[in-house]
Design an enzyme around this catalytic site. Structure first.
Site, mmCIF file in Angstrom:
data_model
loop_
_atom_site.group_PDB
_atom_site.id
_atom_site.type_symbol
_atom_site.label_atom_id
_atom_site.label_comp_id
_atom_site.label_asym_id
_atom_site.label_seq_id
_atom_site.Cartn_x
_atom_site.Cartn_y
_atom_site.Cartn_z
ATOM 1 N N ASN A 134 -6.381 -0.760 -1.459
ATOM 2 C CA ASN A 134 -7.219 0.156 0.028
ATOM 3 C C ASN A 134 -8.547 0.211 0.176
ATOM 4 O OD1 ASN A 134 -6.459 2.797 0.993
ATOM 5 N ND2 ASN A 134 -8.174 3.044 0.182
ATOM 6 N N HIS A 140 1.861 5.398 -1.982
ATOM 7 C CA HIS A 140 1.871 6.746 -1.913
ATOM 8 C C HIS A 140 3.236 6.994 -2.576
ATOM 9 C CE1 HIS A 140 -2.090 7.013 0.167
ATOM 10 N NE2 HIS A 140 -2.246 5.446 0.047
ATOM 11 N N HIS A 150 1.219 -1.186 -0.507
ATOM 12 C CA HIS A 150 -0.056 -0.037 0.091
ATOM 13 C C HIS A 150 0.758 1.452 0.062
ATOM 14 C CE1 HIS A 150 -3.142 2.280 2.100
ATOM 15 N NE2 HIS A 150 -3.602 2.713 0.962
ATOM 16 N N HIS A 185 -3.854 0.502 -6.292
ATOM 17 C CA HIS A 185 -4.214 1.577 -5.355
ATOM 18 C C HIS A 185 -5.274 0.789 -4.888
ATOM 19 C CE1 HIS A 185 -5.896 4.479 -2.732
ATOM 20 N NE2 HIS A 185 -4.608 4.559 -2.257
ATOM 21 N N ILE A 187 -6.760 8.548 -1.145
ATOM 22 C CA ILE A 187 -7.350 8.363 0.417
ATOM 23 C C ILE A 187 -6.017 7.437 0.998
ATOM 24 C CG2 ILE A 187 -8.843 6.922 -0.211
ATOM 25 C CD1 ILE A 187 -8.620 8.796 2.796
#
Length: 978
Positions: free
Chosen positions: A825, A630, A625, A821, A978
């Protein structure tokens, strides 16, 4: 024709023989109409094809701005008026905009979404989507027409170059401390994870180090003069971020982003206040959660005070977290936990009251985490301001200042009511979820309707290909001993587990190119900081390392019938001290065939699976993740902002894939991955979490193999034609999404790049690519961590050589930001909020034969007694609710989420919009295809457990493109937001 000297602010009348033509100009904003919004703005219009610029127009001469309510219920404003342009101006290509200080001479901002210029024959929309500050001077915004650098109209070339220079800064200004309205993008190592205090909450910098290599983050240059580490922001403030990359008002006002920090921090503050109360009377007036938490804190300090939150009592007690929201609690309880006739049965006293009274529970035994009305209102008021900042009556709608505690930050403002614009405050506090929504837990889908799925071996295997972390499983084409494992044929060979085959036979067949039937998951890298953690005597958590071998079963007809774990290998920091003869790379092996058939040792097998799933949870959060989406994507966007003009077709294609990424990463560094943050407090890696992330990045990350087809090929999960060997929903749906992106990007880019030479000669594009490698991800080559240098790491050396390679590069980025993602997520709540399925931490070391823990577990009475012992190894209730609330937020789509089945508004050129429409059509068809796959009973990883009729289907929906707001377990946003 003279050009307006906007630098010197001259107001020259165009010397044109042609008569001036009246145009209507309308400025649109998606921020609330507050204070001086839409006032003291000046504009200049630039023509695309001539040398003409208009005079300066002051919008204060127009009619006042008006508030508008958009179709989705959100509020903005617009202001329109007449302007007179020379008749030669027929195609406005850009508009210059300036905002002046407010009436008190103070800094002022406005958010400009777009500017419409309308004449009798045409409408021209200039897209801005930017904050304009009074200390920016003149800002330029271009029409939506896309141009490669070489094709830029001469009248716009200087503005294009100057705008990029403003974003790049100079070698001197790049290193200056950022002020709120700065627009300079540059790179910095991860020096902002420490708390700003000395001692245990200081973390080493990540990046610019062979031992701790890492990508770069956005530079803020707010380091401490003593050690260079980023100074922690003052209470109530955030780390710096450019205004244009902050959440929109709508995103901020949703229960997302800053609410993760604000709401939970406020609840903890309330708890701490109760714990420090001098008398018991204030505590009794607080909600159940606060009373219990206060006693939990006191129980750690005062002898004789029993803590109600040390452990869950048994499995039923964990499931009672969802009792309040479940339609039928009994339907959540397992009925097939133990072999028939085992003492204790399935689970004794299923509907009875808890055996131990707790102030956290209602009379029926359900956990009560919600605050009372008064306490919830206080927390909600606090978090509302945390989401949008203190908005004064004369405010401009600037993004959150986060200065909640700065009571005197505005002259004459001492109370909240005086400081907050009442219209905005009422909107924020009256139309959003509350803290009690966050602490209200619906049954997760992994449990709901399938009570006997989570504990069975087939579900363990199903989640490896269709769960929350489906991107780590690897085909086993080498014997485990070749990579240091202690797993041997003796642990798994036998008629039951391998259906008559042997480890050696199956590995040999796979190595020769046959269909793999054995698969592995390896988390041995989590052992990297065992010694350091032991030296610091980290208490209450144990970081294990481990491996699992899974077998792909066949039914009577020879069809695939599901994956099962056949051996799990685990070790912790003391394993090798107790077993001196055991290789450092090996651990204790737990065999399914040797443990699961015996009622006494079945609990050991279940515990081994639970601890391995905890490793899976840690690796998922840190690597699959955070690292792979990110963290690694941030430098790509920094370089894009610095080197690729908003006029560039690549910028317009890729900007949606970076929407809000800088903001959400900033939030993560402030409250999730920082020293003392949620990850450190709630996961076994504790203060070493980000150092583990750094080590794994340094060992394995390769941009070239982040492309989904290459990733699957590298892990041996596809046949020579690129088709998955087994029912692998992440791969099957993901490849369809990958192929749709590839087709779309290929069509789009060929509209602008007519040959490979156009790619090679694109100065902006090549500067972007060069800087990503040398400034954004420099450590892997700089410190010799990739023997193949550029080719291994990036797929090729030097500049991007062709249109085909450009498509591959951009699709890889888009895939990571969107499909990958989404897959890791948006299933977090429905898989990892349930402690029995994926505990975030482990509190005791996994027992080995002969250990005291082994004897305690195997001799315990089967049922609640044995379950109570197992719960001492897994997360405690306070950690469980923290993780559940966190992943509930992280799994939730915001109202203004931008998913792949929606239009890319950056595209204006007709052919580009047509390519985008075709892609949206492909997303709609993909949704239908996924629904059909999920309805096919032959797809065992989607429809349920092939041999267990008690488990309801759990369709794989994480790569379905569209979604409504909320926790939906579906939806693929363009970006990591997010």
């Amino acid at each position: 024709m003279p050009v307006v000297d906007t630098k010197g602010d001259s107001d020259l009348t165009p010397l044109s023989s042609a008569a001036a033509v009246a145009w209507k100009c309308c400025i649109h904003s998606t921020a609330p109409l507050l204070g001086d919004s839409g006032a003291r703005l000046s504009i200049v219009v630039i023509d695309t094809h001539s040398e003409l610029r208009s005079t300066i127009f002051e919008v204060d001469s127009w009619r006042p701005p008006k508030e508008i309510t958009r179709s989705d219920g959100t509020i903005g404003w617009e202001r329109e008026g007449a302007i007179f342009l020379p008749a030669e101006i027929k195609s406005p290509g850009a508009v210059l905009v300036r905002k002046q200080d407010n009436q008190h001479g103070e800094l002022s901002q406005d958010y400009i979404a777009s500017i419409d210029l309308t004449c009798a024959t045409s409408v021209h929309t200039i897209t801005a989507n930017s904050w304009v500050s009074s200390d920016h001077g003149w800002r330029v915004f271009f029409s939506g027409v896309a141009y490669l650098p070489k094709d830029t109209p001469p009248t716009l070339a200087d503005e294009r170059r100057d705008e990029l220079r403003a974003l790049q800064g100079t070698p001197e200004t790049r290193l200056e401390k950022r002020k709120d309205t700065d627009r300079i993008y540059w790179y910095q190592v991860y020096s902002d994870l420490s708390s700003g205090k000395t001692g245990a909450l200081v973390r080493p910098n990540l990046g610019d180090s062979k031992a701790l290599p890492y990508p770069r983050r956005l530079a803020t240059n707010r380091g401490d003069e003593r050690d260079g580490r980023e100074k922690a922001p003052q209470q109530g403030k955030d780390l710096w971020l450019p205004l244009d990359d902050q959440f929109s008002f709508d995103k901020s006002s949703d229960f997302n982003g800053a609410a993760l920090q604000g709401s939970l921090a406020a609840a903890i503050a309330t708890i701490a206040e109760a714990a420090n109360a001098s008398s018991r009377s204030p505590v009794t007036l607080l909600p159940t959660l606060v009373i219990g938490a206060a006693r939990q804190v006191l129980g750690k300090i005062l002898p004789g005070v029993e803590s109600p939150l040390d452990n869950f009592e048994d499995f039923k007690d964990v499931i009672a977290m969802y009792k309040k929201s479940s339609g039928s609690f009994k339907s959540l309880l397992p009925t097939d936990l133990y072999p028939q006739g085992a003492n204790g049965g399935a689970a004794a006293d299923m509907d009875g009251k808890p055996s131990k009274v707790s102030p956290f529970k209602s009379a029926d035994g359900g956990w009560e985490f919600q605050l009372n009305k008064e306490a919830a209102a206080k927390v909600d008021s606090y978090t509302a301001e945390m989401r949008v900042g203190p908005v004064y009556g004369s405010a401009t709608g600037t993004p959150a200042a986060r200065s909640f505690f700065a009571k005197d930050s505005k002259p004459g403002a001492s109370k909240t009511d005086e400081r907050l614009g009442s219209k905005l405050w009422n909107l924020v506090t009256g139309n959003t979820p509350t803290i009690n929504n966050l602490l209200y837990f619906n049954p997760p889908r992994v449990l709901d309707g399938r009570p006997d799925a989570w504990h069975c071996d087939l579900e363990f295997g199903r989640q490896a290909v269709a769960g929350y972390n489906p991107c780590v499983i690897t085909a086993l084409t080498k014997l485990p001993e070749s990579f240091g494992s202690a797993i041997r044929g003796e642990h798994i060979n036998g008629m039951t587990d391998l259906q008559g085959a042997t480890l050696e036979q199956l590995v040999s067949e796979a190595a020769a190119g046959g269909k793999p039937r054995l698969y592995s998951i390896d988390y041995w890298d989590l052992s990297a900081f065992w010694e350091a953690a032991a030296n610091e005597q980290i208490k209450d958590v144990v970081q294990h390392a481990g491996r699992a071998i899974l077998y792909l079963r066949k039914d009577e007809q020879g069809n695939d019938a599901g994956l099962i774990p056949v051996a799990i290998e685990l070790a912790h920091s003391k394993t090798h001290a107790k077993n001196p003869g055991l290789a450092r790379t090996a651990g204790q092996v737990y065999s399914r065939s040797q443990l699961s058939a015996d009622t006494a040792t079945l609990a050991v097998w279940r515990l081994a699976k639970m601890i391995f799933k905890s490793l899976d949870s840690s690796f998922h959060q840190l690597i699959s993740h955070w690292n792979r989406t990110h963290c690694v994507l941030e430098p790509f966007f920094i370089a894009l902002r610095r080197h690729v003009s908003v006029m560039h077709p690549v910028y317009k294609l890729m900007l949606p894939h970076f929407r809000y990424t800088l903001n959400i990463n900033r939030n993560a560094r402030s409250g999730l991955i920082n020293a003392g943050g949620i990850i450190e407090k709630s996961f076994s890696a504790g203060p070493y979490a980000m150092r583990l992330a750094s080590v794994v990045y340094g060992k394995y990350w390769n941009f070239a193999t982040e492309a989904l087809p290459e990733d699957l090929k590298t892990r041996g999960m596809v046949d020579p034609t690129g088709k998955p060997w087994l029912d692998y929903p992440y791969a099957t749906d993901g490849l369809d999404l990958w192929n749709a992106l590839t087709s779309y990007f290929d069509t789009y880019l060929k509209l602008y790049y007519k040959s490979d030479e156009d790619v090679k000669g694109d100065t902006e594009l090549q500067a972007w690519w060069h800087e990503v490698k040398t400034e954004g991800h420099p450590d892997l080559i700089r410190f010799g961590l990739r023997p193949g240098a550029e080719t291994q790491l990036w797929g090729f050396e030097g500049p991007i050589p062709s249109v085909q390679q450009l498509v591959r590069v951009l699709v890889t980025i888009a895939w990571l930001a969107s499909g990958h993602h989404a897959a890791v997520n948006f299933g977090q709540y429905d898989y990892t909020s349930f402690v029995l399925n994926a505990s975030s931490l482990v509190r005791r070391p996994m027992p080995a034969p002969g250990d005291e823990g082994w004897e305690e577990l195997t001799r315990a009475r089967v049922g609640p007694t044995q379950e109570g012992i197992l719960m001492m190894y897994l997360a405690d209730p306070l950690t469980a609710i923290t993780v559940a609330a966190t992943v509930k937020l992280l799994s939730s789509h915001a109202r203004d989420e931008h998913t792949l089945d929606e239009v890319n508004e950056q595209l204006v050129d007709p052919a580009a919009r047509e390519a985008n429409r075709a892609f949206i059509g492909a997303m709609k068809r993909l949704e239908e295809t996924i629904e059909m796959r999920n309805a096919d009973v032959a797809n065992w990883a989607r429809f349920g457990l092939a041999t267990d009729d008690t488990a309801g289907p759990l369709p794989y929906t994480l790569l379905v493109p569209g979604s409504q707001a909320g926790v939906t377990m579906r939806g693929v946003p363009y970006s990591v937001s997010i």
